[in-house]
Motif scaffolding. Structure first.
Motif, PDB file in Angstrom:
ATOM      1  N   THR A 189       0.924  -1.228  -0.414  1.00 22.22           N
ATOM      2  CA  THR A 189      -0.337   0.168   0.511  1.00 22.22           C
ATOM      3  C   THR A 189       0.854   1.293  -0.193  1.00 22.22           C
ATOM      4  O   THR A 189       0.507   2.274  -0.470  1.00 22.22           O
ATOM      5  CB  THR A 189      -1.307   0.091   1.225  1.00 22.22           C
ATOM      6  OG1 THR A 189      -1.704  -1.269   1.208  1.00 22.22           O
ATOM      7  CG2 THR A 189      -2.171   0.991   0.898  1.00 22.22           C
ATOM      8  N   TYR A 240      -2.680   4.297  -3.817  1.00 18.62           N
ATOM      9  CA  TYR A 240      -4.219   4.223  -4.627  1.00 18.62           C
ATOM     10  C   TYR A 240      -5.022   3.183  -5.240  1.00 18.62           C
ATOM     11  O   TYR A 240      -5.767   2.631  -6.037  1.00 18.62           O
ATOM     12  CB  TYR A 240      -4.226   5.164  -6.263  1.00 18.62           C
ATOM     13  CG  TYR A 240      -3.763   6.555  -5.316  1.00 18.62           C
ATOM     14  CD1 TYR A 240      -4.831   8.113  -4.804  1.00 18.62           C
ATOM     15  CD2 TYR A 240      -2.855   6.851  -5.361  1.00 18.62           C
ATOM     16  CE1 TYR A 240      -4.956   9.022  -4.248  1.00 18.62           C
ATOM     17  CE2 TYR A 240      -2.820   8.664  -4.550  1.00 18.62           C
ATOM     18  CZ  TYR A 240      -4.112   8.990  -4.366  1.00 18.62           C
ATOM     19  OH  TYR A 240      -3.713  10.261  -3.614  1.00 18.62           O
ATOM     20  N   SER A 274      -8.240   2.299  -9.221  1.00 18.40           N
ATOM     21  CA  SER A 274      -7.890   3.737  -9.649  1.00 18.40           C
ATOM     22  C   SER A 274      -8.866   4.465 -10.712  1.00 18.40           C
ATOM     23  O   SER A 274      -9.556   6.108 -10.759  1.00 18.40           O
ATOM     24  CB  SER A 274      -6.085   4.301 -10.074  1.00 18.40           C
ATOM     25  OG  SER A 274      -6.223   4.113 -11.450  1.00 18.40           O
ATOM     26  N   ASN A 287     -12.490   3.645  -7.370  1.00 17.31           N
ATOM     27  CA  ASN A 287     -12.250   5.019  -6.806  1.00 17.31           C
ATOM     28  C   ASN A 287     -12.629   5.458  -7.357  1.00 17.31           C
ATOM     29  O   ASN A 287     -12.874   6.863  -6.877  1.00 17.31           O
ATOM     30  CB  ASN A 287     -10.383   4.607  -5.940  1.00 17.31           C
ATOM     31  CG  ASN A 287     -10.536   4.185  -5.063  1.00 17.31           C
ATOM     32  OD1 ASN A 287     -11.216   2.905  -4.326  1.00 17.31           O
ATOM     33  ND2 ASN A 287      -9.062   3.897  -4.591  1.00 17.31           N
ATOM     34  N   PRO A 297      -6.839   8.668   0.306  1.00 19.45           N
ATOM     35  CA  PRO A 297      -6.448   6.775  -0.060  1.00 19.45           C
ATOM     36  C   PRO A 297      -6.474   6.095   0.935  1.00 19.45           C
ATOM     37  O   PRO A 297      -6.382   4.941   0.534  1.00 19.45           O
ATOM     38  CB  PRO A 297      -5.199   7.277  -0.511  1.00 19.45           C
ATOM     39  CG  PRO A 297      -4.882   8.361   0.290  1.00 19.45           C
ATOM     40  CD  PRO A 297      -4.899   9.642   0.384  1.00 19.45           C
ATOM     41  N   GLN A 321      -6.945  -2.825  -3.896  1.00 19.74           N
ATOM     42  CA  GLN A 321      -8.331  -2.372  -3.870  1.00 19.74           C
ATOM     43  C   GLN A 321      -9.574  -2.597  -4.727  1.00 19.74           C
ATOM     44  O   GLN A 321      -9.734  -1.476  -4.841  1.00 19.74           O
ATOM     45  CB  GLN A 321      -7.719  -1.088  -3.875  1.00 19.74           C
ATOM     46  CG  GLN A 321      -6.704  -0.605  -2.600  1.00 19.74           C
ATOM     47  CD  GLN A 321      -6.693   0.709  -2.398  1.00 19.74           C
ATOM     48  OE1 GLN A 321      -7.413   1.981  -2.922  1.00 19.74           O
ATOM     49  NE2 GLN A 321      -5.134   1.513  -1.957  1.00 19.74           N
TER      50      GLN A 321
END
Length: 489
Positions: free
Chosen positions: A124, A129, A135, A139, A191, A242
């Motif tokens: 991370t 991100y 991204s 997100n 983030p 993520q």
């Protein structure tokens, strides 16, 4: 660094709702009971808060005050339900002696979890991100959802210039809406929140797997399954990227565990409702979750009948209705990856080269789950050889419980056969995610089908060691002769 309170408030609501829907089993030891409660708080928090937040965004009423007011009302309702619920009498605790090496399994699991946390922190820090889809899809859409009137760009067909693989206006919004909620409440776009959400879902999966297996079978099987999942580097490495695949894996695992419990019991309304609720949240997470929901409903109807089906269907309504409304009224267009005619699809299905490409992709994704000498499939095969399968009834219930995960694998296989995108690219970018989504649930059902170490010690006919004898009775005290009484003169 963002404030932690938006996550903590979501977990408080999720924990209360989970305890009201499916209380921690009384047969679990207190530490495992808390693992169960902590783990289930995460999927309930993700589902409930993301749906309510998106409803407020859609109606133009989203603000920190309105979000908190709705969630406080829901928390009060669940607290009232918990207060009014009649607690049944204590279930008898299992009388089987725990596996004597459970302590070593616990230490190994704790050390492996620490290594996972260390690797997550490093990954991370290198990519705060997340990777490409985080991204450019999840997100990014969360940023639009948290941006006031700009929220409609999150479901616009021109997202990412309609780039194939990045423009998905019809993608469900559980992950994006949950992240947007935190950004709205904290009044900052950091983030840290997406990364913390990814870590929470992974930890919840790691906690729920041993707790559920300890409930259904034995703590030793739960710890062994946890070690297999911690050995699955391909699964663990998905946490810092993520994406929405790990949250989907958590929801599939939890709904599979509740489905198995219902299969082995009298299909109580509470179990059916909770399983349907989590499967509905899976549909609100990714398109693949719709397959999970339909398969779970089909198994419920075939094995339980109409009454459990209606309870499961009722539980699935929040997630299913949110997904249906999104796809029907808010999204239009987007990149198409599938054939527009039946003849085109049939010609693709008849191509041996396309079958070979997908089969190779599934094989590569399975092999990339772990390192050669500690590969989870190899370790699972060794466990199956040592423990051996359980009774036919257990095998049957484990197989039916695995059908939603197997249906997801089959649906993904078919979709990759008929994709209109470059098939090699599509397979290389999608197959590993499909394996990640189903792996915890398949581990759960695979361990269900095996005997536990406790059962092996009791029933192994090859064991020549006699059962421990009862301790000998204590030796009686030596007899004492009566002292002669003196005669009186």
């Amino acid at each position: 660094m963002i404030d932690a309170w938006p996550l903590l408030s979501a977990l408080a609501l999720g924990g209360a709702a989970a305890e009201a829907a499916i209380p921690a089993p009384a047969t679990l030891a207190p530490p495992l009971r808390w693992l169960w409660r902590t783990a289930l708080a995460v999927p309930f928090a993700l589902g409930i808060t993301s749906i309510t937040t998106f409803a407020l965004i859609w109606t133009g009423a989203a603000s920190p005050l309105s979000i908190l007011a709705v969630e406080l009302a829901l928390l009060a309702a669940t607290a009232f339900a918990l207060h009014r619920r009649r607690h049944p009498g204590s279930e008898p605790l299992p009388t089987t002696t725990p596996f004597s090496w459970n302590w070593a399994l616990r230490i190994a699991a704790a050390l492996a979890t620490l290594l996972f946390l260390f690797n997550f922190q490093n990954a991370t820090a290198a990519a705060p991100y997340g990777e490409w889809d985080a991204s450019s899809i999840w997100n990014l859409r969360a940023r639009f959802l948290a941006g006031g009137d700009a929220w409609r760009f999150a479901v616009a067909p021109g997202l990412n210039a309609q780039l194939t693989g990045a423009s998905h206006p019809g993608y469900p919004l559980l992950l994006s809406a949950f992240i947007a909620r935190g950004w709205i409440l904290s009044s900052s776009v950091s983030p840290t929140l997406p990364a913390a959400t990814a870590l929470l879902t992974s930890l919840a999966t790691l906690l729920f797997l041993p707790a559920a297996l300890a409930w259904r079978r034995a703590e030793s099987l739960g710890l062994l399954a946890l070690l297999l999942l911690l050995a699955s580097e391909g699964w663990l490495s998905q946490t810092p990227v993520q994406y929405a695949d790990v949250p989907l894996a958590l929801l599939l695992l939890a709904s599979t565990a509740l489905l198995h419990t219902a299969l082995d019991s009298a299909w109580s309304p509470r179990l059916a409702l909770a399983a349907g609720l989590l499967a509905g949240f899976a549909a609100w997470t990714k398109n693949e979750g719709l397959v999970v929901l339909l398969a779970l409903l089909a198994v419920t109807l075939l094995r339980g009948g109409s009454r459990p089906f209606l309870w499961t269907f009722a539980g699935a309504l929040p997630g299913a209705v949110a997904t249906l409304l999104l796809k029907t009224f808010l999204t239009q267009g987007g990149a198409s990856l599938y054939p527009s005619s039946t003849s085109e699809a049939l010609s693709m299905l008849a191509s041996p080269a396309r079958w070979s490409e997908v089969l190779r992709g599934y094989l590569d994704a399975s092999l990339s789950l772990g390192f050669p000498l500690s590969h989870p499939l190899l370790l699972l095969a060794i466990l199956a050889f040592v423990l051996r399968p359980a009774s036919p009834e257990r095998l049957r219930s484990a197989l039916f419980a695995s059908l939603p995960a197997l249906a997801l694998l089959a649906a993904g296989f078919t979709a990759l056969l008929v994709t209109t995108a470059n098939q090699q690219w599509h397979v290389s970018t999608a197959v590993n995610r499909l394996v990640i989504q189903v792996w915890p649930a398949l581990l759960f059902t695979a361990l269900l089908a095996l005997r536990s170490p406790e059962e092996l010690a009791l029933t192994d006919p090859k064991s020549k060691s006699p059962a421990p004898a009862a301790p000998p009775d204590p030796a009686p005290p030596p007899t004492r002769r009566p002292r002669p009484r003196p005669r009186s003169g």
